[in-house]
Design an enzyme around this catalytic site. Sequence first.
Site, PDB file in Angstrom:
ATOM      1  N   HIS A  67     -50.591  41.966  15.554  1.00  0.00           N
ATOM      2  CA  HIS A  67     -50.417  43.414  15.666  1.00  0.00           C
ATOM      3  C   HIS A  67     -51.626  44.152  15.112  1.00  0.00           C
ATOM      4  CE1 HIS A  67     -49.198  44.391  11.439  1.00  0.00           C
ATOM      5  NE2 HIS A  67     -48.678  43.187  11.449  1.00  0.00           N
ATOM      6  N   ASP A 176     -53.387  42.748   6.733  1.00  0.00           N
ATOM      7  CA  ASP A 176     -52.207  42.624   7.592  1.00  0.00           C
ATOM      8  C   ASP A 176     -52.318  43.671   8.681  1.00  0.00           C
ATOM      9  OD1 ASP A 176     -48.669  43.421   7.020  1.00  0.00           O
ATOM     10  OD2 ASP A 176     -49.658  42.407   8.684  1.00  0.00           O
ATOM     11  N   GLU A 204     -45.819  47.521  14.951  1.00  0.00           N
ATOM     12  CA  GLU A 204     -45.056  46.451  14.307  1.00  0.00           C
ATOM     13  C   GLU A 204     -44.439  46.952  13.010  1.00  0.00           C
ATOM     14  OE1 GLU A 204     -45.678  44.651  11.374  1.00  0.00           O
ATOM     15  OE2 GLU A 204     -44.274  43.008  11.670  1.00  0.00           O
ATOM     16  N   GLU A 205     -45.198  47.753  12.277  1.00  0.00           N
ATOM     17  CA  GLU A 205     -44.711  48.225  10.974  1.00  0.00           C
ATOM     18  C   GLU A 205     -43.576  49.235  11.111  1.00  0.00           C
ATOM     19  OE1 GLU A 205     -45.682  46.693   8.452  1.00  0.00           O
ATOM     20  OE2 GLU A 205     -47.709  45.950   8.792  1.00  0.00           O
ATOM     21  N   HIS A 315     -49.512  45.542   2.464  1.00  0.00           N
ATOM     22  CA  HIS A 315     -48.971  46.901   2.535  1.00  0.00           C
ATOM     23  C   HIS A 315     -49.436  47.737   1.345  1.00  0.00           C
ATOM     24  CE1 HIS A 315     -45.411  45.796   5.396  1.00  0.00           C
ATOM     25  NE2 HIS A 315     -46.576  45.376   5.830  1.00  0.00           N
TER      26      HIS A 315
END
Lengths: 343, 379, 338
Positions: A67, A176, A204-205, A315
């Site tokens: 992603h 990420d 995606e998040e 994150h």
Amino acid sequence: MNYELLKDLCQKSGVSGYESEVLKFIEERIRQYSDGLEYDRAGNLIAYKKGRLGKCENNKRILYSCHADEVGFVITHIEDDGRLLFEQIGMSVLVYTGRQVLIGKKKIPGIIAVKPVHLLEKEESEKIPEHKSLFIDIGAKSREEAEELGVYADYAVFDSGYEELGSGMIKAKALDDRAGCAMLISLMERGIEHDGYFAFCVGEELGLRGSQTVAERIKPDLCINLECTTAGDVYGVTGSQRTCLVGGGAVVPFMDGSAVYSADLYRKARAIAEKKGIICQTKTKIAGGTDAGSYTRIAGGCRTLGLAVPTRYIHSACSIAKKSDIDEVEKLLFAVSDEAAGL
Amino acid sequence: MKLDIEVYTEEIKKLYRMLAEIPAVSGKEECYAEKMRQTVLMYTDFFDKSEILAGGGLLFTHSCGVPNARKLLIDAHFDTVGFIVSEILDGGFVRVEAVGGIDRRLLFASEAEIYGRKTIKGVFVSTPPHLSKKDKDAEKKLPPLSEMFIDTGYTKEELCDIVSVGDACGFTFSYKELRNGIICGRSMDDRICAVAVLLAAKITSEDKNYVDKCDIIFSFSSAEEVNGSGGAVLGRLLADGAVVMDVNFGRDYEIAPQESYILGEGCGVSYSCTTSRALTDALVSCAEKSEIPLQKMVEPKSTGTNANYISNAYLGTPCAVLSIPEKYMHTAVEAVDIKDVYSCAKLLCEFFKVFPEFADNFEKSRKIIPMEGVLGNEL
Amino acid sequence: MSINTENRKKIEKLYSIKTVSGSLDKKNNSMYEYVKKELSDFCDDIFADDIGNVIAVKRSGAENAEKIALIAAADEAGFVAADTKSEGKIRLHGIGNPFYARLCGREAFQIEKGKSIYRGVLLSDSSDTDKIGEDSFYLETEDKNRDISEGDFICADDPPVFFGDNGICLNGLSSKIFCLSLIDIAKCAGSFSFDVYYIFAAQHLLGARGEKCAAYTVGADIAIAFKLIPEGRTKTGAGPVIAFSDGRGRCSDYVTGGLEEAAEGIGISYQLCAETEKDEISMIAPFISEGTKTGIIGISASNKKVGTSKCDLRDLRGAAAAACAFLIFSDEKSEENR
């Protein structure tokens, strides 16, 4: 792994819902290695690449996925005095209080402001700040000044540089899943044995959004999903709580919060790793969600393999991963891809 | 452009009352779908095709007749929040469960109707606070819905002949006109948006200068208040874009500016991570060019609308959310300003004209190296 | 109908097949082996998909025939070995919300290629009964030859308990009992003017994932899900329950009405229930999103929240009979329409 590429990718902005900057970069990078390239109707970047040996038997469809979006912020309101109110996507308030951010295409610098600790009551200083009490300060003195800059409804990312740290570690924002993007780009540059599809997913998040339309579009028979996964191996955490170790090699999960990975593929991938001398590990705590959740469920579901880089402080502005782990994941990706037709 | 709202004020009020008369609590849409279909077709002949979907939602299509024309989907949801009968009790009381999000604070001694073999009226009651047992805090806490009942005035035996477990209940319809163009009644969410869409359809069909080059599909969808399945099935229409119409919070005493629109100041367009920025920007610039009053909002992650479900259903559809500001959502006294309804209708009319060009550009920008013969469903 | 030996054996056999949520796939699928054995003489096609669903089809032979699906969850709660090295213990992760307190001290089996191999005992290293749960559960094994690695599925031995003439306590780990209903219906129902799909859904407890895949693959016009409904407004022993919703999924009046008609038509008393359980995983929502009209039939069960489900086998029989009658009446209706 081409760490210059990874650095460029991490520095691009791609907050969930606003991925165009990073997708454009990826598009330009992979165009010469693609035999088909488009953005699907939901904004995902999908490439088709011919393999050295042509199509698979039975036209088996192999999908490599990662992603392109990262956690970040959106400006929701401009106050009369020029302060910006914002919302965050995918994070805990502890990781962004007091951080520097860059807003929009123009990368306007701002600070996520908090009251100085000296002026807090004792109890207040012990509490986790509430998101409602935060705002972004860009130095504007009035609403008009801020409006003119065009920051309303714009995105913001952490202002965090890509740096090498300690011995062989990297600190950057958006590891990420730019690490996954970098690896898929490398794979496209290197070449694949059989025809395959590459998806750089959006959203995606936000709950595995983009990958759902990719699953419907491609209807893969086999999917290999590249991710970064939380490593909890900080000082003081022991046993299975550590989940996976930075420096422990490529993570091949058997299950996470969103999907049960194909047991068959899990074992085969580990056997391939052993054969090729690639160091790998698995997750000892089942948590987190990835796009595999979409691929195992949407359009009838398909067998999915996960490959992940163990990363600390995912994150946040400063995620940390080890170069040797990234290299191992890449090696495993290449090895699995070479044998994909038979998996 | 001069907004000739006076012409349409009475029409909006009348159409809203026609639509709000029909109760369709989530789960019961199929019972009322045919009635609603007739009501819409009686109001305007803009749509040449109509069908009722499996979930009870409705689909009305206007074909422009141009081959391979772009398709614009306008969605408003047909279902409303309400209740479902869970038990019939002695004394003619009925226990209910909520369907969708209900504000219990407004239920005490409010009027309800139960849609059984025939529609009957009742009053919501619960144990009077000064008579409730134990806890001295009980007076401050709201009783759960399971301790509130509808008093029908029948005996249990009489009631069992009319009502059974599983029947839907809703608020009674009591239409009121307040000052300054504010009207109030039940089910503004989302019938008032349907009013805007149908008004746009009517204005467009009567516009002699309208160049018909776009297929318009009006989806009156089911189950938005509970699971978005009515939105999810629309993915298969493969519309080139969808404008999802739903109500949004009207600015009120304790509601923050970034979370609400002001009644009467125009239609609302929201930016979010799940809507298409390109389509939203096109809608905004259309409003600005046509001088239609517009308000903006940033909804952080996703909107609480069908756009969530339509945008990534099947192969995905670019969505934009257009809202009518509304106060007192999910109650019997939902309130909107007629001017905003009219603004939305006018914006839709203008948007029909510019959408095909937007869709063409969007399509072109997507394809970089053709995937012909590769996936088999090139779109 | 009392618990005669034959019925008892059928139920025990079903529960002896361990199907921890996530342990089934296309190739290793003990539920597939079982369904194939039972239904190969009664269905035209039986297959398993990648997520582990087992689907048996009885075709009508007509082109473009309508499709009616019956769905039962085939999985059960259990454990997966999450960590076998870092603590010298086999740390387990609970799947599908097992009732930990009940399972402490039970025998544990490893599921390997569809077979269950005895391994040891489930224990907790928390001495606080409130804190027994996921983070404290592990497998104690003396088996020196054990070959348990991360990702292996472990299940507890928790067989159903029979009592009285019609009582059964299903272990709290599974509502698999309805798989038997599907099998019984498939054996009695025969063929119709529509295709019938018997769906034994995998990974239900992990969020109706199997149902999501099956809904897409089958594309049914009508689907009826079988569920255990906690006693509350409904009573165990008062007949099968026809429900109007299961949380976010709302049934179609057409199907619910059809189920009521069917039950009345064959003269069994039934109960109605507005909502099965708030905040539970909806079995029907994935089907509604594919444009299917849905209904729910089930039986009332008590003690569901404390780790077991006590139900009445007569209710179970009634539920299967009503669903079967629904198929028959639907067939008659479409005959009339032709």
